[in-house]
Write a protein that holds these residues in place. Structure first.
Motif, PDB file in Angstrom:
ATOM      1  N   TYR A 177      -3.055  92.910 -54.151  1.00 16.97           N
ATOM      2  CA  TYR A 177      -3.607  94.205 -54.522  1.00 16.97           C
ATOM      3  C   TYR A 177      -2.959  95.239 -53.619  1.00 16.97           C
ATOM      4  O   TYR A 177      -2.228  94.909 -52.673  1.00 16.97           O
ATOM      5  CB  TYR A 177      -5.132  94.209 -54.363  1.00 16.97           C
ATOM      6  CG  TYR A 177      -5.620  93.629 -53.048  1.00 16.97           C
ATOM      7  CD1 TYR A 177      -5.866  94.421 -51.931  1.00 16.97           C
ATOM      8  CD2 TYR A 177      -5.818  92.248 -52.922  1.00 16.97           C
ATOM      9  CE1 TYR A 177      -6.302  93.889 -50.738  1.00 16.97           C
ATOM     10  CE2 TYR A 177      -6.254  91.697 -51.725  1.00 16.97           C
ATOM     11  CZ  TYR A 177      -6.498  92.523 -50.649  1.00 16.97           C
ATOM     12  OH  TYR A 177      -6.919  91.986 -49.457  1.00 16.97           O
ATOM     13  N   TRP A 178      -3.219  96.511 -53.912  1.00 12.77           N
ATOM     14  CA  TRP A 178      -2.623  97.563 -53.094  1.00 12.77           C
ATOM     15  C   TRP A 178      -3.476  97.791 -51.856  1.00 12.77           C
ATOM     16  O   TRP A 178      -4.646  98.154 -51.957  1.00 12.77           O
ATOM     17  CB  TRP A 178      -2.499  98.864 -53.886  1.00 12.77           C
ATOM     18  CG  TRP A 178      -1.706  99.887 -53.138  1.00 12.77           C
ATOM     19  CD1 TRP A 178      -2.178 100.831 -52.271  1.00 12.77           C
ATOM     20  CD2 TRP A 178      -0.289 100.047 -53.148  1.00 12.77           C
ATOM     21  NE1 TRP A 178      -1.153 101.564 -51.743  1.00 12.77           N
ATOM     22  CE2 TRP A 178       0.022 101.108 -52.264  1.00 12.77           C
ATOM     23  CE3 TRP A 178       0.747  99.397 -53.820  1.00 12.77           C
ATOM     24  CZ2 TRP A 178       1.335 101.522 -52.057  1.00 12.77           C
ATOM     25  CZ3 TRP A 178       2.045  99.819 -53.603  1.00 12.77           C
ATOM     26  CH2 TRP A 178       2.325 100.872 -52.726  1.00 12.77           C
ATOM     27  N   VAL A 179      -2.885  97.571 -50.686  1.00 17.63           N
ATOM     28  CA  VAL A 179      -3.545  97.885 -49.422  1.00 17.63           C
ATOM     29  C   VAL A 179      -3.045  99.252 -48.975  1.00 17.63           C
ATOM     30  O   VAL A 179      -1.847  99.446 -48.767  1.00 17.63           O
ATOM     31  CB  VAL A 179      -3.244  96.824 -48.349  1.00 17.63           C
ATOM     32  CG1 VAL A 179      -3.852  97.233 -47.008  1.00 17.63           C
ATOM     33  CG2 VAL A 179      -3.786  95.464 -48.776  1.00 17.63           C
ATOM     34  N   PHE A 180      -3.951 100.201 -48.860  1.00 12.02           N
ATOM     35  CA  PHE A 180      -3.550 101.567 -48.519  1.00 12.02           C
ATOM     36  C   PHE A 180      -2.913 101.625 -47.142  1.00 12.02           C
ATOM     37  O   PHE A 180      -3.277 100.865 -46.233  1.00 12.02           O
ATOM     38  CB  PHE A 180      -4.754 102.502 -48.608  1.00 12.02           C
ATOM     39  CG  PHE A 180      -5.129 102.841 -50.019  1.00 12.02           C
ATOM     40  CD1 PHE A 180      -4.461 103.851 -50.693  1.00 12.02           C
ATOM     41  CD2 PHE A 180      -6.112 102.129 -50.688  1.00 12.02           C
ATOM     42  CE1 PHE A 180      -4.788 104.162 -52.008  1.00 12.02           C
ATOM     43  CE2 PHE A 180      -6.451 102.428 -51.993  1.00 12.02           C
ATOM     44  CZ  PHE A 180      -5.780 103.450 -52.665  1.00 12.02           C
ATOM     45  N   GLU A 181      -1.965 102.519 -47.020  1.00  8.60           N
ATOM     46  CA  GLU A 181      -1.172 102.606 -45.795  1.00  8.60           C
ATOM     47  C   GLU A 181      -1.984 103.062 -44.595  1.00  8.60           C
ATOM     48  O   GLU A 181      -1.615 102.807 -43.454  1.00  8.60           O
ATOM     49  CB  GLU A 181       0.011 103.559 -46.000  1.00  8.60           C
ATOM     50  CG  GLU A 181       1.000 103.094 -47.056  1.00  8.60           C
ATOM     51  CD  GLU A 181       0.678 103.568 -48.463  1.00  8.60           C
ATOM     52  OE1 GLU A 181       1.614 103.715 -49.263  1.00  8.60           O
ATOM     53  OE2 GLU A 181      -0.514 103.800 -48.772  1.00  8.60           O
ATOM     54  N   GLY A 182      -3.099 103.763 -44.835  1.00 12.97           N
ATOM     55  CA  GLY A 182      -3.959 104.188 -43.742  1.00 12.97           C
ATOM     56  C   GLY A 182      -3.838 105.647 -43.377  1.00 12.97           C
ATOM     57  O   GLY A 182      -4.542 106.112 -42.479  1.00 12.97           O
ATOM     58  N   ASP A 183      -2.962 106.390 -44.058  1.00 12.78           N
ATOM     59  CA  ASP A 183      -2.818 107.805 -43.720  1.00 12.78           C
ATOM     60  C   ASP A 183      -3.823 108.659 -44.491  1.00 12.78           C
ATOM     61  O   ASP A 183      -4.753 109.206 -43.913  1.00 12.78           O
ATOM     62  CB  ASP A 183      -1.377 108.283 -43.953  1.00 12.78           C
ATOM     63  CG  ASP A 183      -0.827 107.889 -45.315  1.00 12.78           C
ATOM     64  OD1 ASP A 183      -1.512 107.150 -46.062  1.00 12.78           O
ATOM     65  OD2 ASP A 183       0.291 108.321 -45.641  1.00 12.78           O
ATOM     66  N   TRP A 184      -3.693 108.736 -45.811  1.00 11.63           N
ATOM     67  CA  TRP A 184      -4.602 109.589 -46.574  1.00 11.63           C
ATOM     68  C   TRP A 184      -5.832 108.844 -47.089  1.00 11.63           C
ATOM     69  O   TRP A 184      -6.804 109.452 -47.513  1.00 11.63           O
ATOM     70  CB  TRP A 184      -3.864 110.272 -47.725  1.00 11.63           C
ATOM     71  CG  TRP A 184      -3.431 109.334 -48.830  1.00 11.63           C
ATOM     72  CD1 TRP A 184      -2.433 108.412 -48.779  1.00 11.63           C
ATOM     73  CD2 TRP A 184      -4.017 109.215 -50.122  1.00 11.63           C
ATOM     74  NE1 TRP A 184      -2.346 107.736 -49.958  1.00 11.63           N
ATOM     75  CE2 TRP A 184      -3.297 108.209 -50.819  1.00 11.63           C
ATOM     76  CE3 TRP A 184      -5.059 109.864 -50.788  1.00 11.63           C
ATOM     77  CZ2 TRP A 184      -3.597 107.839 -52.116  1.00 11.63           C
ATOM     78  CZ3 TRP A 184      -5.353 109.493 -52.087  1.00 11.63           C
ATOM     79  CH2 TRP A 184      -4.626 108.497 -52.738  1.00 11.63           C
ATOM     80  N   GLN A 185      -5.787 107.498 -47.036  1.00 10.47           N
ATOM     81  CA  GLN A 185      -6.970 106.683 -47.276  1.00 10.47           C
ATOM     82  C   GLN A 185      -6.955 105.530 -46.285  1.00 10.47           C
ATOM     83  O   GLN A 185      -5.895 104.957 -46.023  1.00 10.47           O
ATOM     84  CB  GLN A 185      -6.996 106.125 -48.705  1.00 10.47           C
ATOM     85  CG  GLN A 185      -7.290 107.163 -49.779  1.00 10.47           C
ATOM     86  CD  GLN A 185      -7.772 106.518 -51.068  1.00 10.47           C
ATOM     87  OE1 GLN A 185      -8.717 105.737 -51.058  1.00 10.47           O
ATOM     88  NE2 GLN A 185      -7.121 106.859 -52.169  1.00 10.47           N
ATOM     89  N   PRO A 186      -8.125 105.169 -45.736  1.00  8.52           N
ATOM     90  CA  PRO A 186      -8.156 104.068 -44.767  1.00  8.52           C
ATOM     91  C   PRO A 186      -7.690 102.764 -45.406  1.00  8.52           C
ATOM     92  O   PRO A 186      -7.981 102.486 -46.566  1.00  8.52           O
ATOM     93  CB  PRO A 186      -9.634 103.984 -44.366  1.00  8.52           C
ATOM     94  CG  PRO A 186     -10.216 105.313 -44.722  1.00  8.52           C
ATOM     95  CD  PRO A 186      -9.451 105.790 -45.915  1.00  8.52           C
TER      96      PRO A 186
END
Length: 382
Positions: free
Chosen positions: A171-180
């Motif tokens: 699945y897509w793991v958000f990079e952590g910049d605009w979404q945790p």
């Protein structure tokens, strides 16, 4: 008659250790009155929470009515009331703690990977066996309802001769910049033991060998698609570990398995992991919970024609496999199996040697990716 088993649980402040192993397994077993043995008696579990942060441990203990916590692993292992040591720490610190538990004569149940290298895992297996302690490694995916249904189909001869397995995980793991990000940052740092090959190939090894056949060779490509991510404090860091892996696994008996593992894929399937199994007599698609089948006698006869719209709703042509039983949480089910293994020597084949085979496949996958070649796997012996 009721027995009691003291469980030292190290790593319960982490997501997996807390949710799956403490809350949904050990505490759920406590709430149901323990583990029922073959003679009808029960074993009650008494957890002792172990870790580095006394404040975090105390909060978890208060929340769940747990009496004992400790920041001193050596003292906990010296306690005669502790029978089993469980480890859900980071992989890089796991071996040292397990060795201490072996020396203390405790039975051991651990998350995977059991250690960082095959040699270390084999040494743990040898040491544990010599000490006469029971040892087990988490093989949670074998207890998923979807894979239990798939195992039922295999045992019933539904597939005929199995030809191939195709797996899609991720699945897509958000990079952590605009979404945790929804996974810890250490997963993406090789220096901290991160990487999807190290994480998931251990899973794929036990799924493949227990359902379809021993892995004899692997050809893999591991990549880092997202080179820059942001940690829990919002600080950017270089992602040094692989976040996606594409593997071909050759199995004993001629079955070919292809499995894609990625934290950089958007989900267009029914579940976060799915395996399609094709055989001469039928096919199945199994996920976490569901399993669909198409028998040879009900297989349609599509004709390739790119000039016309598809004439079939292909998904509608598959049949859902019924539950036929109640499925418990997979982690909890394996905990109960390991407890029976400790108390009455019930079967539990998923030991340190099984864990070593998983690490061996991950190591072979990384070597294959680095060299661009097929890597054969010799049989492991303790």
């Amino acid at each position: 008659m009721t027995k009691r088993l003291g469980i030292a649980m190290n790593g319960v402040t982490g997501r997996m250790g807390y949710r799956q192993h403490l809350v949904r397994s050990v505490l759920a077993i406590r709430e149901q009155g323990g583990v029922t043995l073959s003679d009808g008696s029960r074993v009650e579990l008494e957890p002792v929470l172990v870790g580095r942060s006394e404040a975090k441990l105390a909060e978890i203990a208060r929340r769940h009515g747990i009496e004992r916590i400790s920041t001193d692993l050596a003292a906990t292992l010296a306690d005669p009331g502790v029978d089993v040591y469980f480890d859900a720490q980071l992989t890089r610190v796991r071996q040292k703690s397990i060795l201490a538990a072996i020396e203390a004569g405790k039975h051991i149940y651990t998350e995977k990977p059991v250690s960082e290298t095959v040699e270390e895992a084999l040494e743990l297996a040898r040491r544990a066996t010599a000490a006469g302690v029971k040892h087990g490694v988490v093989h949670d995916k074998l207890y998923l309802p979807g894979l239990l249904k798939l195992k039922r189909l295999i045992d019933g001869g539904f597939f005929g001769r199995i030809l191939s397995v195709r797996g899609e995980f991720g699945y897509w793991v958000f990079e952590g910049d605009w979404q945790p990000a929804q996974r810890p940052s250490w997963n993406y740092r090789a220096e901290d033991g991160g990487g999807i090959v190290v994480d998931m190939f251990c899973h794929w090894n036990y799924v493949l060998e227990n359902l379809f056949g021993r892995v004899e060779a692997v050809t893999a490509k591991a990549v880092t698609h997202i080179p820059r991510r942001w940690d829990e404090q919002g600080k950017p860091y270089d992602a040094t570990a692989d976040d996606s892996a594409y593997g071909i696994f050759e199995l004993d008996g001629g079955v070919i398995a292809q499995i894609n593992s990625s934290w950089c894929v958007r989900v267009n399937r029914d579940e976060l992991v799915e395996f399609q199994v094709d055989g001469t007599e039928g096919s199945a698609v199994a996920g976490l919970r569901n399993c669909r089948v198409q028998h040879r006698s009900a297989t349609p006869k599509p004709v390739w024609n790119p000039d016309l719209p598809a004439a079939y709703d292909f998904r509608a042509q598959w049949q859902e496999v019924p539950d036929n039983e109640e499925f418990d949480n997979g982690f909890k089910a394996q905990w109960e199996q390991f407890v029976r293994h400790v108390v009455e020597d019930g079967p539990h084949p998923y030991d340190f040697l099984a864990g070593a085979r998983g690490i061996r496949l991950a190591d072979a996958g990384l070597r294959s990716s680095a060299s661009g070649s097929r890597v054969a796997l010799a049989e492991l012996r303790p």
